[in-house]
Each structure stands twice: as C-alpha cells, then as structure tokens.
Scaffold this motif. Structure first.
Motif, PDB file in Angstrom:
ATOM      1  N   GLY A  16      72.404 135.220  30.419  1.00 49.41           N
ATOM      2  CA  GLY A  16      73.020 136.547  30.512  1.00 49.41           C
ATOM      3  C   GLY A  16      72.238 137.400  31.475  1.00 49.41           C
ATOM      4  O   GLY A  16      71.069 137.126  31.768  1.00 49.41           O
ATOM      5  N   ILE A  17      72.882 138.440  31.975  1.00 53.20           N
ATOM      6  CA  ILE A  17      72.207 139.342  32.908  1.00 53.20           C
ATOM      7  C   ILE A  17      72.874 140.706  32.838  1.00 53.20           C
ATOM      8  O   ILE A  17      74.075 140.818  32.564  1.00 53.20           O
ATOM      9  N   THR A  18      72.071 141.744  33.068  1.00 59.07           N
ATOM     10  CA  THR A  18      72.602 143.104  33.034  1.00 59.07           C
ATOM     11  C   THR A  18      71.830 143.998  33.981  1.00 59.07           C
ATOM     12  O   THR A  18      70.646 143.760  34.259  1.00 59.07           O
ATOM     13  N   PHE A  37      63.676 137.628  31.570  1.00 57.81           N
ATOM     14  CA  PHE A  37      63.072 138.196  32.779  1.00 57.81           C
ATOM     15  C   PHE A  37      63.602 139.591  33.089  1.00 57.81           C
ATOM     16  O   PHE A  37      64.684 139.996  32.645  1.00 57.81           O
ATOM     17  N   SER A  38      62.814 140.296  33.867  1.00 65.97           N
ATOM     18  CA  SER A  38      63.207 141.615  34.379  1.00 65.97           C
ATOM     19  C   SER A  38      62.857 141.653  35.850  1.00 65.97           C
ATOM     20  O   SER A  38      61.959 140.952  36.317  1.00 65.97           O
ATOM     21  N   ALA A  39      63.584 142.500  36.590  1.00 62.10           N
ATOM     22  CA  ALA A  39      63.335 142.627  38.020  1.00 62.10           C
ATOM     23  C   ALA A  39      63.789 143.986  38.504  1.00 62.10           C
ATOM     24  O   ALA A  39      64.697 144.601  37.936  1.00 62.10           O
ATOM     25  N   GLN A  40      63.149 144.430  39.553  1.00 61.16           N
ATOM     26  CA  GLN A  40      63.562 145.637  40.263  1.00 61.16           C
ATOM     27  C   GLN A  40      64.033 145.158  41.632  1.00 61.16           C
ATOM     28  O   GLN A  40      63.219 144.824  42.490  1.00 61.16           O
ATOM     29  N   ARG A  68      67.417 148.190  38.420  1.00 55.15           N
ATOM     30  CA  ARG A  68      66.728 147.492  37.329  1.00 55.15           C
ATOM     31  C   ARG A  68      67.649 146.431  36.754  1.00 55.15           C
ATOM     32  O   ARG A  68      68.800 146.707  36.420  1.00 55.15           O
ATOM     33  N   VAL A  69      67.142 145.213  36.648  1.00 53.33           N
ATOM     34  CA  VAL A  69      67.921 144.089  36.135  1.00 53.33           C
ATOM     35  C   VAL A  69      67.136 143.411  35.014  1.00 53.33           C
ATOM     36  O   VAL A  69      65.910 143.264  35.099  1.00 53.33           O
ATOM     37  N   ILE A  70      67.839 143.021  33.968  1.00 57.31           N
ATOM     38  CA  ILE A  70      67.254 142.235  32.870  1.00 57.31           C
ATOM     39  C   ILE A  70      68.134 141.009  32.665  1.00 57.31           C
ATOM     40  O   ILE A  70      69.364 141.122  32.633  1.00 57.31           O
ATOM     41  N   GLY A  71      67.512 139.839  32.548  1.00 51.95           N
ATOM     42  CA  GLY A  71      68.283 138.620  32.370  1.00 51.95           C
ATOM     43  C   GLY A  71      67.577 137.617  31.486  1.00 51.95           C
ATOM     44  O   GLY A  71      66.389 137.771  31.158  1.00 51.95           O
ATOM     45  N   VAL A  72      68.300 136.589  31.115  1.00 49.35           N
ATOM     46  CA  VAL A  72      67.719 135.524  30.291  1.00 49.35           C
ATOM     47  C   VAL A  72      68.390 134.208  30.635  1.00 49.35           C
ATOM     48  O   VAL A  72      69.600 134.163  30.900  1.00 49.35           O
TER      49      VAL A  72
END
Length: 414
Positions: free
Chosen positions: A72-74, A275-278, A287-291
């Motif tokens: 998933g990702i957001t 994971f997280s990323a900018q 800002r992104v958060i995914g798994v």
C-alpha cells in the motif's frame, strides 16, 4: 366689396406661414430628440463570452505494484492518493512489529521533541535476554550489565539494528513484563481502530504478530507524527553506550528521498518494509508512506519499494491552472469592439493522478473599458483548496462613437 377677397387672401398666407414654421419646428424637435437619444442614451451592457474548460485533469496514475504479498502507499496530504494492492488478509510482519512497540512504549513513557527521556539501567537480566535472542536466531545488539541508556537511545537500539533484545528489555521496563506489554499493545491497537493487527511479542520474531497493509499505513502515519520516532528512523547509524556503532537495517535511507521507517524479515513473513519518503515533484515536496510485505528476498523488496515509489512520484503533476496573460474569454460589443479577458497571475496546483481542478469564471457586464481594467476573476478549486486570479482587459474597449450612435439610437438594432 373689393376688400373682402383681399382679407381672405392675407389670412390664407398667414395660415400657410404658420404651418411652415410649426412644421419646421416639429421637424427640429424630432431631430433634436433623435440626436439627444443617440448621443446620451446608455448603450447596452455587453457580457463576456467565457472560453475555458470547466475542469482541468491530468492522466490517471499507474502505480507499479509488486507481484507478491501485500502493499500500500499514500500521500497523506492529498485526498485520494491512497491505494492498496494484493492480499488484504492479516500477514506476519516480523520486525515491523517494533514500530508498534515503540509507539506503545511512548504511550506509557512519552518523550517530547528534543527530550532524551529517563535513564534505563541494564542488568544481568538484560544480558540473559540478549543471549536468549541470539540462541533463537533473532537480530540483536550488544548489552553490558551495569551500563545505562536514555529512553531515546534504547529506542534507537531497538529500531535501527532491529535488536530483539532491546525490544524485550524496553517493553519490560515500560510495562513490567512482556505479557503486560502484549496486553497493553493489543488494547492500544483496538482503541486506535487497527483491528487487522495483533501482537504476541514486542519483537515480532514469531508468526503471531500480524497486520495488514492498510493498518500499517496508519501506524506509519503515527510513527512519523511523533517527533522523536521520526528523527530516530531517519538515521543511517548511531553510536550507543554498551552497544557501540549500530547501522540502520533499512539500507534505503537516503535513496530516492526515503527517510524511514522499519524493516522486517522472518521465514514466515518474508522480507518487509514500512517506509516513508519525502519525494520531489517539480518545485514541491510530497510526504509519502508505503509498505511492502512478503517479498521473497531483500533484493526483491528493495526493487519493489523503489519501483512503487517512483511510480507514485510520477502520479503527481504540477499544473499551471492559469498563466499570466492567459485568455479566459472575450468581450464583443455590438459596434465591433473586442477585448480578451486575461489572467494577471500564474496559479499552480500539485495534483494527484486525475484529481480534477474546478474552474469558475466571474465577469461583469461592460459598455466600455480601459486596457488593464479589472473586469472579473477566475477561481480554481482542488480538494477544497482555492486560488484566484484577477481578469483584466487586454486592450481598451472603446465607446461606439458618434456615427454608430446616430445610426443606432439607444443601441437599438445592435
């Protein structure tokens, strides 16, 4: 008797003269009224004809999903920018569990930004836990009896090298025992609506610690919202008393803007990363958060995360909804004058996928106007956020002039 016809003739001449005089006077009055109406009557107002799209939309994002497990990702700040793929069943999450452990420990022993927290003393009991973890084949970091760490340092020892022994020691320190911790953790998960997640240990070594991609996205949001945890998980390494220098098991830190959060790996769970990323999109940061759960190998996991993140970045578009000088319509008068309505400023949106930008133009009726005169505005709306640009005449819209007015009194026949 001869005077009678002469008097009659003089009266007839007088009548004819009066008729001529009053006739000319009537003609003069009519002409005056006509000219007055032509010159001074208001001209009809002219409405602008808008020439614009009612919505602006970009191509639909096409995410690159892994062919295994669940993911998933957001982008939390962008409505609609959340997607999931693969199994929605509860899956083992291995050491990703330690993200939950950190949140539950901080729920009991909170830290403020910049606060290292109380000192935790380590004893021979903690050394015994370390040896048990080694024997069980879990990940670990050294511990020396008689040494101490701050709460923040203990969290770093648990999260960066993914040390199971520090997860157990922290849980015991905060809650008295691992059993009490597990009970508190599951109550915390339920109270926060993470109903697809369950723990049976603080370290995630067993297959009984499970979650879903959807729950883990929410847990990742909570981890990043904590100023202490967000700082810890972004570090590549740390030097700790009794444990020395410890590297982050998340070797993607710093790659493609990745700045967290937690790895996990067991035979049952496969290879996992929350994971997280900018990420950078043009001049904007997102800002992104995914798994990604259940990758067969670390190489498969790293490749899947990078591909998913790249496709997420490509799904964002910097859209110039208006540019300075762009035309949004035209005024056309009955006497043949024309002037475009042009925007005075550029308005840019960062849009996710095909999220539509609504466009609304408002103008006022005009009889005439000067170049640069403000005659309306254009409003753009995306996900409840609006930007407005003024609309002005790109050239003068003149009065019709004498001859047109004379030929079209009061604008009639326009």
């Amino acid at each position: 008797m001869l005077d009678q016809p002469r008097r009659a003739s003089r009266q007839q001449v007088y009548r004819r003269r009066r008729f001529v005089v009053f006739g000319f006077l009537a003609i003069f009055l009519v002409a005056a009224m006509y000219i007055s109406g032509a010159l001074f009557a208001p001209m009809p107002a002219t409405a602008a004809v808008a020439q614009h799209e009612s919505t602006i939309a970009q191509p639909t994002a096409a995410l690159t999903w892994p062919g295994f497990g669940a993911s998933g990702i957001t982008a939390p700040d962008y409505p609609g920018a959340t997607q999931y793929h693969g199994s929605d069943a509860k899956m083992p999450i291995a050491s990703v569990t330690k993200t939950i452990t950190a949140l539950v420990v901080l729920d009991k022993k909170p830290l403020k930004a910049g606060d290292d927290g109380p000192s935790i003393s380590f004893t021979q009991k903690d050394v015994s836990i370390w040896k048990q973890v080694i024997a069980a084949g879990g990940s670990w970091a050294p511990v020396v009896a008689g040494t101490s760490m701050t709460e923040k340092q203990a969290l770093e020892a648990m999260l960066l090298p993914s040390a199971n022994n520090y997860a157990i020691s922290l849980a015991t320190w905060a809650y008295g025992s691992t059993g009490a911790f597990v009970q508190a953790a599951n109550a915390w998960l339920t109270s926060n609506d993470f109903t697809g997640t369950h723990l049976d240990s603080p370290d995630g070594l067993t297959a009984g610690s499970v979650s879903t991609a959807k729950d883990l996205i929410g847990i990742g949001k909570r981890a990043l919202a904590d100023p202490v945890l967000s700082t810890i998980v972004s570090q590549k390494s740390v030097t700790l008393p009794g444990a020395g220098t410890q590297d982050n098991t998340n070797t993607l830190i710093g790659v493609d803007g990745i700045d967290g959060i937690k790895t996990g790996n067991t035979d049952e769970a496969g290879n996992c990363l929350l994971f997280s990323a900018q990420v950078t999109v043009g001049q904007s940061k997102v800002r992104v958060i995914g798994v990604v759960l259940g990758a067969p190998t670390h190489a498969d996991l790293w490749a899947a995360v990078k591909s998913l993140l790249t496709s997420m970045r490509s799904g964002f578009h910097e859209v110039d909804a208006s540019k300075a000088g762009q035309s949004f319509g035209t005024y056309s008068t009955p006497w043949g004058a024309k002037s475009a309505l042009i925007a005075t400023s550029t308005k840019m949106f960062l849009a996710w996928s095909d999220s539509p930008i609504q466009v609304a133009v408002e103008t006022r009726p005009l009889q005439s106007g000067t170049k640069g005169e403000i005659v309306g505005q254009v409003t753009f709306t995306l996900n409840g956020k609006t930007q407005t640009a003024q609309l002005v005449l790109d050239k003068a819209l003149p009065d019709p002039g004498l001859w047109w007015r004379l030929a079209h009194p009061g604008g009639m026949g326009a």
